[in-house]
Design a protein around this motif. Structure first.
Motif, mmCIF file in Angstrom:
data_model
loop_
_atom_site.group_PDB
_atom_site.id
_atom_site.type_symbol
_atom_site.label_atom_id
_atom_site.label_comp_id
_atom_site.label_asym_id
_atom_site.label_seq_id
_atom_site.Cartn_x
_atom_site.Cartn_y
_atom_site.Cartn_z
ATOM 1 N N PRO A 1 34.414 79.597 -13.166
ATOM 2 C CA PRO A 1 34.901 79.136 -14.563
ATOM 3 C C PRO A 1 36.311 79.859 -14.763
ATOM 4 O O PRO A 1 36.397 81.120 -14.775
ATOM 5 N N VAL A 2 37.162 79.176 -15.405
ATOM 6 C CA VAL A 2 38.493 79.889 -15.854
ATOM 7 C C VAL A 2 38.853 79.305 -17.554
ATOM 8 O O VAL A 2 38.619 78.466 -17.808
ATOM 9 N N LEU A 3 39.011 80.656 -18.105
ATOM 10 C CA LEU A 3 39.436 80.486 -19.800
ATOM 11 C C LEU A 3 40.810 80.862 -19.816
ATOM 12 O O LEU A 3 41.289 81.845 -19.423
ATOM 13 N N LEU A 4 41.593 79.989 -20.429
ATOM 14 C CA LEU A 4 42.878 80.273 -20.564
ATOM 15 C C LEU A 4 43.457 80.148 -22.311
ATOM 16 O O LEU A 4 42.723 79.571 -22.891
ATOM 17 N N ALA A 5 44.369 80.932 -22.624
ATOM 18 C CA ALA A 5 44.820 80.986 -23.886
ATOM 19 C C ALA A 5 46.327 81.244 -24.031
ATOM 20 O O ALA A 5 46.895 82.080 -23.212
ATOM 21 N N ALA B 1 55.000 80.999 -19.880
ATOM 22 C CA ALA B 1 55.333 82.870 -20.024
ATOM 23 C C ALA B 1 54.256 83.473 -20.880
ATOM 24 O O ALA B 1 54.032 84.728 -21.072
ATOM 25 N N ARG B 2 53.556 82.587 -21.828
ATOM 26 C CA ARG B 2 52.578 83.158 -22.852
ATOM 27 C C ARG B 2 51.079 83.062 -22.307
ATOM 28 O O ARG B 2 50.237 83.379 -23.217
ATOM 29 N N ILE B 3 50.831 82.318 -21.563
ATOM 30 C CA ILE B 3 49.578 81.822 -21.197
ATOM 31 C C ILE B 3 48.822 82.906 -20.189
ATOM 32 O O ILE B 3 49.598 83.369 -19.460
ATOM 33 N N VAL B 4 47.655 83.279 -20.690
ATOM 34 C CA VAL B 4 46.902 84.169 -20.087
ATOM 35 C C VAL B 4 45.476 83.679 -19.430
ATOM 36 O O VAL B 4 45.002 82.614 -20.291
ATOM 37 N N ALA B 5 45.073 84.045 -18.570
ATOM 38 C CA ALA B 5 43.814 83.481 -17.995
ATOM 39 C C ALA B 5 42.593 84.354 -17.283
ATOM 40 O O ALA B 5 43.347 85.466 -16.942
ATOM 41 N N ALA B 6 41.461 84.055 -17.428
ATOM 42 C CA ALA B 6 40.501 84.899 -17.095
ATOM 43 C C ALA B 6 39.308 84.156 -16.092
ATOM 44 O O ALA B 6 39.227 83.003 -16.318
ATOM 45 N N GLY C 1 53.060 80.884 -12.544
ATOM 46 C CA GLY C 1 54.017 81.600 -13.349
ATOM 47 C C GLY C 1 53.404 81.824 -14.668
ATOM 48 O O GLY C 1 54.311 82.210 -15.552
ATOM 49 N N ILE C 2 52.094 82.130 -14.945
ATOM 50 C CA ILE C 2 51.728 82.423 -16.265
ATOM 51 C C ILE C 2 51.777 83.927 -16.427
ATOM 52 O O ILE C 2 52.009 84.615 -15.577
ATOM 53 N N ALA C 3 51.698 84.360 -17.708
ATOM 54 C CA ALA C 3 51.789 85.716 -18.111
ATOM 55 C C ALA C 3 50.950 86.617 -17.406
ATOM 56 O O ALA C 3 51.189 87.931 -17.334
ATOM 57 N N GLY C 4 49.567 86.398 -17.387
ATOM 58 C CA GLY C 4 48.538 87.419 -16.837
ATOM 59 C C GLY C 4 47.241 86.599 -16.308
ATOM 60 O O GLY C 4 47.010 85.490 -16.866
ATOM 61 N N VAL C 5 46.572 87.182 -15.304
ATOM 62 C CA VAL C 5 45.431 86.550 -14.719
ATOM 63 C C VAL C 5 44.551 87.862 -14.457
ATOM 64 O O VAL C 5 44.645 88.873 -13.969
ATOM 65 N N GLU C 6 43.090 87.733 -15.050
ATOM 66 C CA GLU C 6 42.214 88.477 -15.017
ATOM 67 C C GLU C 6 40.922 88.255 -14.251
ATOM 68 O O GLU C 6 40.485 86.988 -14.322
ATOM 69 N N ARG C 7 40.335 89.021 -13.183
ATOM 70 C CA ARG C 7 39.241 88.488 -12.480
ATOM 71 C C ARG C 7 38.151 89.721 -12.929
ATOM 72 O O ARG C 7 38.133 90.523 -13.037
#
Length: 256
Positions: A113-117, A154-159, A214-220
């Motif tokens: 599952p991936v949540l983005l904002a 450039a502002r989108i982050v995802a987990a 190319g999004i701002a950040g990714v967390e696992r």
């Protein structure tokens, strides 16, 4: 005392209503005991409905919950006025919205599952990334739909939430060859296992696809669904145990 609903949260999404839920805190019984939210799981409809209400209340009390009819595709849809009833769910594997106060979600049972904002734009997304959808580009489609609503890459982050981990995910050579045909660098997501078999890192692959976008950040989050039966449902574990049914957990997000 009833067990509380377990909500796993991401640092990158802190401050936004969101959560990667598991199987704790529900009313289902038997093989799918717990917080089973799978509408197609064969569970008692009343139990699934209650579990979905509990899941929503644990993340954003009073908010409606909208999801899609998942088909392991790369398709993402924008939340529309015709999607509010479960019977009207479109066939897709991700959805995005800019409507405050509405929880959007995807269900999983080993898939990622991936949540983005994009906080500034007030736009969120939720994607179901099984291996088919992941290699097909479901996260790319989700980012594109968010941008269509006004988000900026450039502002989108995802987990990336709970999914089957590499040490639990054995695949054959034909599976690996599909990924190598897509891009030779995908070899880095496979570790050699027993003869003519490999261990696939789905979480790392999905995270790499997000980073390449190319999004701002990714967390696992690093949570393995297969090896934690008390916390998560797992299709592969249920198959290995010859269980007649398996549950689904849900991941939810809303505009803050």
């Amino acid at each position: 005392m009833a067990e509380a609903v377990e909500v796993n949260r991401a640092r990158l999404l802190e401050g936004l209503p969101h959560g990667f839920l598991g199987r704790r805190g529900g009313v289902s019984t038997g093989e799918v005991a717990g917080l089973n939210v799978g509408l197609g799981s064969g569970d008692e409809p009343a139990a699934v409905a209650e579990n979905r209400c509990r899941a929503a209340a644990a993340v954003l009390p009073g908010a409606p919950l909208v999801s899609v009819y998942q088909v392991h595709s790369p398709d993402c849809v924008v939340l529309g006025a015709d999607m509010w009833r479960d019977a009207d769910r479109p066939h897709a594997d991700a959805l995005v919205t800019d409507r405050p106060g509405v929880l959007i979600g995807v269900v999983t049972a080993d898939c990622a599952p991936v949540l983005l904002a994009d906080r500034e734009a007030g736009i969120v997304g939720a994607a179901h990334a099984g291996w088919k959808g992941a290699v097909g580009g479901v996260t790319d489609s989700t980012i594109a739909q968010m941008i269509s609503l006004g988000a900026q890459r450039a502002r989108i982050v995802a987990a990336v939430g709970p999914c089957i981990a590499r040490h639990s995910y054995e695949v054959d050579e034909a599976f690996r060859d599909r990924f190598l045909a897509e891009n030779g660098v995908n070899a880095r997501f496979f570790v050699e296992g027993r003869e003519r078999h490999w261990q696939f890192d789905l979480e790392l692959y999905v995270a790499a696809r997000l980073e390449a976008a190319g999004i701002a950040g990714v967390e696992r989050l690093g949570l393995d669904t297969y090896s934690a039966p008390e916390r998560f449902y797992s299709y592969r574990r249920a198959t290995h145990r010859a269980e007649p049914a398996y549950g689904r957990q849900i991941s939810l997000i809303a505009v803050g």
